[in-house]
Design a protein around this motif. Sequence first.
Motif, PDB file in Angstrom:
ATOM      1  N   ASN A  60      -7.983   8.953   2.223  1.00  0.00           N
ATOM      2  CA  ASN A  60      -7.795   9.190   0.794  1.00  0.00           C
ATOM      3  C   ASN A  60      -7.415  10.640   0.509  1.00  0.00           C
ATOM      4  O   ASN A  60      -6.833  10.934  -0.542  1.00  0.00           O
ATOM      5  CB  ASN A  60      -9.059   8.815   0.022  1.00  0.00           C
ATOM      6  CG  ASN A  60      -9.198   7.328  -0.170  1.00  0.00           C
ATOM      7  OD1 ASN A  60      -8.209   6.603  -0.246  1.00  0.00           O
ATOM      8  ND2 ASN A  60     -10.429   6.848  -0.248  1.00  0.00           N
ATOM      9  N   GLU A  89       0.829  -1.208   0.000  1.00  0.00           N
ATOM     10  CA  GLU A  89       0.000   0.000   0.000  1.00  0.00           C
ATOM     11  C   GLU A  89       0.862   1.257   0.000  1.00  0.00           C
ATOM     12  O   GLU A  89       0.612   2.207  -0.746  1.00  0.00           O
ATOM     13  CB  GLU A  89      -0.912  -0.015   1.222  1.00  0.00           C
ATOM     14  CG  GLU A  89      -2.037   0.976   1.163  1.00  0.00           C
ATOM     15  CD  GLU A  89      -3.031   0.726   2.274  1.00  0.00           C
ATOM     16  OE1 GLU A  89      -2.919   1.407   3.314  1.00  0.00           O
ATOM     17  OE2 GLU A  89      -3.913  -0.134   2.121  1.00  0.00           O
ATOM     18  N   THR A 112      -7.451   3.913   3.571  1.00  0.00           N
ATOM     19  CA  THR A 112      -6.838   2.727   2.969  1.00  0.00           C
ATOM     20  C   THR A 112      -6.952   1.549   3.932  1.00  0.00           C
ATOM     21  O   THR A 112      -6.902   1.723   5.153  1.00  0.00           O
ATOM     22  CB  THR A 112      -5.365   3.003   2.641  1.00  0.00           C
ATOM     23  OG1 THR A 112      -4.682   3.390   3.838  1.00  0.00           O
ATOM     24  CG2 THR A 112      -5.241   4.109   1.622  1.00  0.00           C
TER      25      THR A 112
END
Length: 198
Positions: A132, A53, A125
């Motif tokens: 975000n 991520e 996330t």
Amino acid sequence: MPNRNSPIYRGLDHICRVLTLLAMLMLALMTVLVVGQVILRNLFDLGLPWADELSRVSNIALVFFVVPALMLHNRHIAIDLLYSALRPRGKAILRTANYILITAFSGVFLFALYKFLLRAGKFSTPSMGLSNLVVYAPAVIAIVLLAAVAIYRLVTGTEPAAHHEEADDNNDEDDSGDNNDAIDTAATIAVSREEPRP
């Protein structure tokens, strides 16, 4: 003609250099994360979801942070077949149209991103829990700066900085060559003075 010593240009250049440095750090971080993930998965059968991520977030920042600097210093990839075939007046018109289109694109992009984040900004996330708003912040910063560069070029009528940087580099090389010639001449004179006369 552009004034590279103007406060606006120097401010834009400083911000672009900071973003370029951040982009380099993002590239280094992304490289470490990807290589680390490959090693962990193949040797230790271990995966880190947060690393994937963070690597994607770093990739977004890397791409967007370099866009304004490329625009300001005219370092982006460009096909100049049409531009090089035009006369100076045609080149000026094409540059103006280009900056207008870039400014319009920036406005549409920011508006679309604003509408998107009205909903997506409420979510985070899955692995790291980043909002975000944080993930897409580099895109907002970069496009705002891109629009600022385009508007600066449009209002001031300045040419891309790369041409002038090359000219300055050539001048510096000429100056250094002149200095070297002067040093060689001075050394020759000094040696001739030290040589004994017959």
